[in-house]
Design an enzyme around this catalytic site. Structure first.
Site, PDB file in Angstrom:
ATOM      1  N   GLU A 149      42.371  35.821  39.140  1.00 14.53           N
ATOM      2  CA  GLU A 149      41.435  34.749  38.823  1.00 14.53           C
ATOM      3  C   GLU A 149      42.103  33.381  38.734  1.00 14.53           C
ATOM      4  O   GLU A 149      41.806  32.584  37.843  1.00 14.53           O
ATOM      5  CB  GLU A 149      40.653  35.121  37.541  1.00 14.53           C
ATOM      6  CG  GLU A 149      39.921  36.450  37.728  1.00 14.53           C
ATOM      7  CD  GLU A 149      39.114  36.913  36.508  1.00 14.53           C
ATOM      8  OE1 GLU A 149      39.025  36.167  35.526  1.00 14.53           O
ATOM      9  OE2 GLU A 149      38.568  38.026  36.566  1.00 14.53           O
ATOM     10  N   ASN A 190      44.109  39.623  42.501  1.00 24.66           N
ATOM     11  CA  ASN A 190      42.786  40.203  42.225  1.00 24.66           C
ATOM     12  C   ASN A 190      41.814  39.120  41.723  1.00 24.66           C
ATOM     13  O   ASN A 190      42.162  38.349  40.823  1.00 24.66           O
ATOM     14  CB  ASN A 190      42.985  41.273  41.128  1.00 24.66           C
ATOM     15  CG  ASN A 190      41.737  42.083  40.830  1.00 24.66           C
ATOM     16  OD1 ASN A 190      41.014  42.495  41.737  1.00 24.66           O
ATOM     17  ND2 ASN A 190      41.469  42.321  39.556  1.00 24.66           N
ATOM     18  N   HIS A 226      31.952  42.631  41.242  1.00 22.40           N
ATOM     19  CA  HIS A 226      30.968  42.748  40.151  1.00 22.40           C
ATOM     20  C   HIS A 226      29.651  42.164  40.676  1.00 22.40           C
ATOM     21  O   HIS A 226      29.524  40.947  40.808  1.00 22.40           O
ATOM     22  CB  HIS A 226      31.430  41.983  38.912  1.00 22.40           C
ATOM     23  CG  HIS A 226      32.671  42.544  38.297  1.00 22.40           C
ATOM     24  ND1 HIS A 226      32.683  43.778  37.682  1.00 22.40           N
ATOM     25  CD2 HIS A 226      33.934  42.063  38.219  1.00 22.40           C
ATOM     26  CE1 HIS A 226      33.917  44.023  37.233  1.00 22.40           C
ATOM     27  NE2 HIS A 226      34.685  43.010  37.550  1.00 22.40           N
ATOM     28  N   GLU A 256      36.944  46.618  41.186  1.00 17.75           N
ATOM     29  CA  GLU A 256      36.208  46.687  39.914  1.00 17.75           C
ATOM     30  C   GLU A 256      34.703  46.766  40.137  1.00 17.75           C
ATOM     31  O   GLU A 256      33.921  46.170  39.400  1.00 17.75           O
ATOM     32  CB  GLU A 256      36.513  45.444  39.048  1.00 17.75           C
ATOM     33  CG  GLU A 256      37.982  45.183  38.838  1.00 17.75           C
ATOM     34  CD  GLU A 256      38.278  44.030  37.870  1.00 17.75           C
ATOM     35  OE1 GLU A 256      37.340  43.505  37.239  1.00 17.75           O
ATOM     36  OE2 GLU A 256      39.459  43.664  37.752  1.00 17.75           O
ATOM     37  N   ASP A 258      30.878  47.144  40.116  1.00 17.54           N
ATOM     38  CA  ASP A 258      29.709  47.617  39.380  1.00 17.54           C
ATOM     39  C   ASP A 258      28.508  46.841  39.891  1.00 17.54           C
ATOM     40  O   ASP A 258      28.645  45.782  40.510  1.00 17.54           O
ATOM     41  CB  ASP A 258      29.859  47.570  37.844  1.00 17.54           C
ATOM     42  CG  ASP A 258      30.426  46.277  37.290  1.00 17.54           C
ATOM     43  OD1 ASP A 258      30.288  45.223  37.939  1.00 17.54           O
ATOM     44  OD2 ASP A 258      31.000  46.322  36.184  1.00 17.54           O
TER      45      ASP A 258
HETATM   46  C1  XIL Z   1      37.012  43.371  30.634  1.00 15.99           C
HETATM   47  C2  XIL Z   1      36.954  44.673  29.862  1.00 15.99           C
HETATM   48  O1  XIL Z   1      36.098  45.562  30.553  1.00 15.99           O
HETATM   49  C3  XIL Z   1      36.448  44.447  28.462  1.00 15.99           C
HETATM   50  O2  XIL Z   1      36.527  45.637  27.700  1.00 15.99           O
HETATM   51  C4  XIL Z   1      37.273  43.345  27.794  1.00 15.99           C
HETATM   52  O3  XIL Z   1      36.725  43.058  26.520  1.00 15.99           O
HETATM   53  C5  XIL Z   1      37.269  42.100  28.640  1.00 15.99           C
HETATM   54  O4  XIL Z   1      37.750  42.395  29.939  1.00 15.99           O
HETATM   55  N1  XIL Z   1      37.427  41.328  35.325  1.00 15.99           N
HETATM   56  C6  XIL Z   1      38.627  41.913  34.988  1.00 15.99           C
HETATM   57  C7  XIL Z   1      38.707  42.831  33.830  1.00 15.99           C
HETATM   58  O5  XIL Z   1      39.595  41.785  35.751  1.00 15.99           O
HETATM   59  O6  XIL Z   1      39.972  42.825  33.210  1.00 15.99           O
HETATM   60  C8  XIL Z   1      37.623  42.567  32.818  1.00 15.99           C
HETATM   61  O7  XIL Z   1      37.667  43.605  31.860  1.00 15.99           O
HETATM   62  C9  XIL Z   1      36.276  42.501  33.502  1.00 15.99           C
HETATM   63  C10 XIL Z   1      36.237  41.403  34.527  1.00 15.99           C
END
Ligand code: XIL
Length: 338
Positions: A149, A190, A226, A256, A258
């Site tokens: 990020e 990432n 996401h 990641e 979802d």
């Molecule tokens: C999130 C976790 O799922 C949570 O439990 C935590 O409180 C905050 O971080 N992108 C990422 C992850 O790369 O590390 C994040 O994870 C979600 C978004």
């Protein structure tokens, strides 16, 4: 074509009458890892969480257990309790570990961010942090999210704690330090929102391409993915993005995924969600440089979505009772289809 598609759909993802293959077996046959983020507290409770995880997935990413504030809570103290538990579980079940994350501006401990430390001190801290964490698992973690990020929504370098502390070259340094600590691990940048084409994904592409062209040991890009039904890239632009990354000699992974739904989720939404999972997995499978496909959790019983997107949830392939949702059948379908 499966002989009894209806029966197989019913028995999807391991809840079998006559045991069908698990997602991970089908993914193995296609040469991709099938991964998920893991909540180590849930894992420790065992039960259906651990059973489903071991049965269906070939790769695990610690959801929080390797983040800076967790593994390095005090200047001279590391805590690998949760991280070790996950790596041990993965090895016992022949799974790959995806390390997450070394250089990110979230979940940093206050001793670091509030410490009023000089640039030299912070560079030394980050270097020893990376080398200690990566070095501890040398040979046991296949792929690392080295940096995350670092690009903003407009495609500019994001101003963060690390960029301010270390200056523009901090990403190259982080990849070099990680590579020194484990030359065998694949190293990724990432990010979210750069899956398709646009200002942000252009910037991510250029960043990774230029690092690689300079000889920085970056292997590829993690596309977080996401999504929601109303905010998602078309498969064609993801395909184009994967292809341009390949053209620059870069691998890619979906890291990641979802697909959040407005709650309560309707059957129609669950079925549309299945379509999104199918399409993105098929797009990855069709791209020779797409090496892995991972979700940010696998059961709706354990997901970051309800907390971070109030009113939303039901984002993952298994429901709160670990039953496969339509998304699960769609994923199996994509894995079977050539
Ligand atoms: C999130 C976790 O799922 C949570 O439990 C935590 O409180 C905050 O971080 N992108 C990422 C992850 O790369 O590390 C994040 O994870 C979600 C978004």
């Amino acid at each position: 074509m499966a002989p009894y598609p209806a029966l197989l759909a019913l028995a999807c993802c391991g809840l079998a009458l006559a045991a069908p293959p698990a997602l991970r077996d089908l993914a193995d046959a296609r040469g991709v890892s099938l991964g998920t983020a893991v909540d180590v507290d849930a894992l420790r409770n065992g039960g259906r969480y651990a059973e489903t995880l071991a049965r269906e997935f070939s790769s695990v990413t610690p959801e929080n257990a390797m983040k800076f504030e967790v593994v390095h809570p005090e200047p001279l103290r590391y805590d690998f309790t949760a991280a070790d538990a996950l790596v041990d579980f993965a090895e016992a079940h022949h799974m790959q570990v995806h390390g997450h994350v070394l250089v990110w501006h979230e979940q940093l401990p206050s001793w670091l961010t509030g410490g009023d430390l000089s640039r030299e001190a912070l560079a030394a801290i980050l270097r020893s942090h990376i080398q200690h964490v990566v070095g501890r698992y040398r040979g046991r973690i296949a792929v690392w999210d080295v940096a995350a990020e670092a690009v903003d929504e407009e495609g500019r370098p994001r101003e963060t704690f690390w960029s301010r502390a270390l200056g523009p070259d901090y990403l190259a340094l982080a990849f070099r330090w990680a590579h020194e600590a484990d030359p065998g691990a694949r190293l990724l940048y990432n990010d979210y929102g750069g899956e398709g084409l646009g200002a942000k994904s252009d910037a991510i592409y250029r960043l990774a391409r230029d690092l690689r062209a300079r000889g920085v040991p970056i292997d590829g890009v993690g596309l977080q993915m996401h999504l929601s039904l109303g905010d998602r890239p078309a498969a064609a632009v993801v395909k184009a993005n994967l292809a341009r990354l390949a053209g620059a000699g870069l691998t890619a992974e979906i890291t990641e995924m979802d697909v959040r739904l407005i709650l309560p989720a309707t059957p129609a939404a669950a079925s549309a969600q299945a379509g999104v999972y199918r399409e993105m997995l098929a797009t990855c499978l069709a791209a020779p440089n797409c090496k892995g496909f991972a979700f940010w959790g696998f059961t709706d019983a354990r997901s970051w979505i309800p907390e971070f997107f109030p009113g939303w949830g039901a984002a993952l392939p298994f429901d709160e009772d670990y039953r496969p949702k339509p998304a699960c059948g769609a994923l199996m379908d994509a894995l079977r289809r050539r």
